[in-house]
Design a protein around this motif. Structure first.
Motif, mmCIF file in Angstrom:
data_model
loop_
_atom_site.group_PDB
_atom_site.id
_atom_site.type_symbol
_atom_site.label_atom_id
_atom_site.label_comp_id
_atom_site.label_asym_id
_atom_site.label_seq_id
_atom_site.Cartn_x
_atom_site.Cartn_y
_atom_site.Cartn_z
ATOM 1 N N SER A 7 53.171 96.975 50.757
ATOM 2 C CA SER A 7 53.281 98.436 50.691
ATOM 3 C C SER A 7 54.728 98.918 50.822
ATOM 4 O O SER A 7 55.094 99.956 50.278
ATOM 5 C CB SER A 7 52.420 99.079 51.769
ATOM 6 O OG SER A 7 53.018 98.901 53.025
ATOM 7 N N ILE A 10 56.584 99.452 47.522
ATOM 8 C CA ILE A 10 56.257 100.562 46.628
ATOM 9 C C ILE A 10 57.373 101.599 46.617
ATOM 10 O O ILE A 10 57.756 102.131 45.573
ATOM 11 C CB ILE A 10 54.934 101.230 47.064
ATOM 12 C CG1 ILE A 10 53.814 100.193 47.129
ATOM 13 C CG2 ILE A 10 54.555 102.340 46.110
ATOM 14 C CD1 ILE A 10 53.583 99.442 45.843
ATOM 15 N N HIS A 14 59.701 102.874 43.594
ATOM 16 C CA HIS A 14 59.839 104.296 43.284
ATOM 17 C C HIS A 14 61.311 104.695 43.189
ATOM 18 O O HIS A 14 61.698 105.496 42.341
ATOM 19 C CB HIS A 14 59.142 105.108 44.391
ATOM 20 C CG HIS A 14 59.283 106.577 44.247
ATOM 21 N ND1 HIS A 14 58.493 107.334 43.423
ATOM 22 C CD2 HIS A 14 60.128 107.456 44.842
ATOM 23 C CE1 HIS A 14 58.830 108.602 43.517
ATOM 24 N NE2 HIS A 14 59.826 108.702 44.371
ATOM 25 N N CYS A 26 55.341 94.007 41.176
ATOM 26 C CA CYS A 26 54.883 95.105 42.021
ATOM 27 C C CYS A 26 53.923 95.998 41.240
ATOM 28 O O CYS A 26 52.913 96.464 41.763
ATOM 29 C CB CYS A 26 56.098 95.895 42.495
ATOM 30 S SG CYS A 26 55.707 97.108 43.756
ATOM 31 N N LEU A 30 49.994 96.931 41.942
ATOM 32 C CA LEU A 30 49.490 98.305 42.054
ATOM 33 C C LEU A 30 48.114 98.467 41.405
ATOM 34 O O LEU A 30 47.296 99.272 41.857
ATOM 35 C CB LEU A 30 50.461 99.271 41.356
ATOM 36 C CG LEU A 30 51.614 99.782 42.208
ATOM 37 C CD1 LEU A 30 52.566 100.590 41.348
ATOM 38 C CD2 LEU A 30 51.075 100.642 43.338
ATOM 39 N N CYS A 36 48.102 100.752 47.941
ATOM 40 C CA CYS A 36 49.447 100.897 47.387
ATOM 41 C C CYS A 36 49.470 101.915 46.250
ATOM 42 O O CYS A 36 50.436 102.660 46.082
ATOM 43 C CB CYS A 36 49.970 99.557 46.892
ATOM 44 S SG CYS A 36 50.414 98.460 48.250
ATOM 45 N N GLN A 40 51.796 105.143 45.971
ATOM 46 C CA GLN A 40 52.656 105.457 44.832
ATOM 47 C C GLN A 40 52.369 106.864 44.302
ATOM 48 O O GLN A 40 53.284 107.591 43.939
ATOM 49 C CB GLN A 40 52.440 104.427 43.716
ATOM 50 C CG GLN A 40 53.524 104.517 42.656
ATOM 51 C CD GLN A 40 53.015 104.187 41.277
ATOM 52 O OE1 GLN A 40 51.815 104.258 41.008
ATOM 53 N NE2 GLN A 40 53.923 103.819 40.407
#
Lengths: 275, 192
Positions: A7, A10, A14, A26, A30, A36, A40
């Protein structure tokens, strides 16, 4: 709060901190991890909220703010380099001769000897706006242009004919006394006329303002503000509800100043049905 | 180096750092151009920092004035927006430090176009969520908010944010993380 070991990645994803390989893995993760994915979505929602547009300033507000900024920047006494200092001195000189020039003009004499500023790109020696009420002389033609609904124009005593009128000041700025730069800046005729037009604009007298901006562009074609003025003609006409004239003015602006700073906005007005 | 003459035409296309370079010499001609380019961004940034709508125009002007004075500190080759955001953030900080802080967040919440002021019953769930998000952003501490807004709005990396605010990058990352966690916490609280 978060139970998934991925987590914390994330947020890095981003923020674009992951390399391409990491990012790809990643993103794969997701698709399979609801926790997660929710995280996001939250990050994306925050970004979207922050970037959601705010009410943009109107072109008129933009214009006013721009002029206020330039005025403030020139008035600011932060270590003026040499050429600005000289311009200031020149401004003081020309201000002294301005009254002379104006009264000469009023008396029906040809307006020829109006002194032109040496004009570095940004207007030199602007007087603070409130320091100079609108001059009677510059008010006269404008109020004639707009017959009705003039809310008592701020007129100071009309300039008395002065002896100095016969002597247009042509003193070179370099001969100014050394103390002159410390004197408060006085308005040049161009600055005053521009301020008068801006005042009319601010007061909502769009017809008056349009006339003054037109006069300004005719009188001071070399002034750095003439580009603003030419553009503001279109803006003020638009505000006055004269859409057709505004369009013409904008088209003229585009024709005369293909590289003008406001060509994008002017193109909008020139092409707009109404706004 | 000597781009002194014929610059009016070149101005419109000049890169940001050229404008700043010119201003660093005391020539304020590019200020108007810079304003045209970025005033909307700066204003947006300030509004998101919870600057009152009545004060925002003053602060926009102050930002550009200060930036013109500090033009010498501009890094050649850099874009102008992060620099201006940095100046704006510093001004906001200074202002908040100077005045007794009046919390106007609910008031300012009402001004956001995406935060409708009508009764809750009229709102869609999405609207409510957005409104809650703005409320949560308004309740962040100033130091968390400025980092968050700068990173998200300015599309700036943590390092860029750090240099604009004069903070170590690690501090920026930590605050950014804390700010987001705080928002998530508040939103969760509102949902249940």
């Amino acid at each position: 709060m978060s139970t998934c070991p991925q987590s914390n990645l994330i947020e890095a994803l981003h923020d674009g901190r992951l390399g391409p390989t990491e990012a790809a893995s990643c993103e794969r993760h997701l698709r399979t991890c609801p926790e997660c994915a929710a995280r996001q979505r939250h990050l994306a929602a925050v970004r979207e909220a922050v970037r959601a547009p705010v009410d943009p300033p109107t072109p008129l507000a933009h214009q006013r703010a721009r002029n206020a900024l330039l005025r403030a920047a020139v008035a600011e006494p932060h270590a003026p380099p040499r050429h600005r200092r000289l311009a200031l001195v020149a401004g003081v000189f020309f201000a002294a001769s301005a009254l002379a020039g104006v009264s000469l003009w009023r008396a029906g004499a040809p307006p020829a000897p109006l002194p032109e500023l040496p004009a570095p790109p940004v207007a030199p020696s602007e007087a603070p706006k409130e320091s100079r009420p609108v001059h009677a002389a510059s008010n006269a033609p404008a109020s004639a242009a707009l017959p009705s609904s003039l809310p008592a124009p701020r007129v100071v005593a009309p300039p008395k004919p002065r002896r100095v009128a016969s002597r247009p000041a042509v003193a070179p700025p370099t001969t100014a006394p050394a103390s002159a730069p410390e004197a408060p800046p006085r308005a040049s005729p161009a600055s005053r006329d521009f301020a008068a037009a801006m005042d009319a604009l601010a007061a909502g007298d769009f017809g008056v303002a349009a006339t003054r901006f037109v006069d300004f562009t005719a009188k001071y074609p070399g002034d750095p503000r003439s580009d603003e003025a030419a553009y503001l003609v279109a803006i003020t006409l638009q505000r006055a509800g004269q859409t057709e004239n505004a369009r013409t003015a904008a088209q003229r602006y585009l024709r005369d100043r293909p590289d003008g700073a406001h060509r994008t906005q002017a193109a909008k007005i020139a092409g707009a049905e109404d706004r | 180096m000597t781009r002194a003459t014929s610059r009016q035409a070149a101005l419109t296309e000049a890169a940001d750092d050229a404008l700043f370079e010119q201003m660093a010499t005391g020539d304020l001609a590019p200020l108007g151009e810079l304003f045209d380019r970025y005033h909307a961004s700066v204003r947006h940034f300030l509004l998101r920092l919870q600057v009152d709508a009545g004060e925002v125009d003053d602060l926009v002007q102050e930002t550009f004035l200060t930036a013109s004075r500090a033009a010498g500190a501009f890094t050649p080759g850099a874009p102008g927006r992060p620099f201006l955001f940095g100046v704006a953030a510093q001004l906001v900080r200074r202002r908040r430090r100077g005045f007794a802080r009046l919390r106007r967040m609910l008031e300012s919440l009402g001004r956001h176009p995406s935060a409708p002021s009508t009764s809750p019953a009229d709102r869609t769930e999405a609207d409510q969520r957005t409104a809650a998000l703005y409320a949560a952003i308004a309740k962040l501490s100033d130091r968390h908010r400025e980092v968050l807004i700068m990173a998200e709005l300015g599309e700036m990396s943590g390092v860029e944010v750090a240099s604009a605010l004069g903070l170590p990058p690690g501090t920026v990352w930590r605050r950014l993380s804390e700010a987001r966690a705080e928002l998530a916490r508040r939103l969760k609280g509102m949902q249940s």
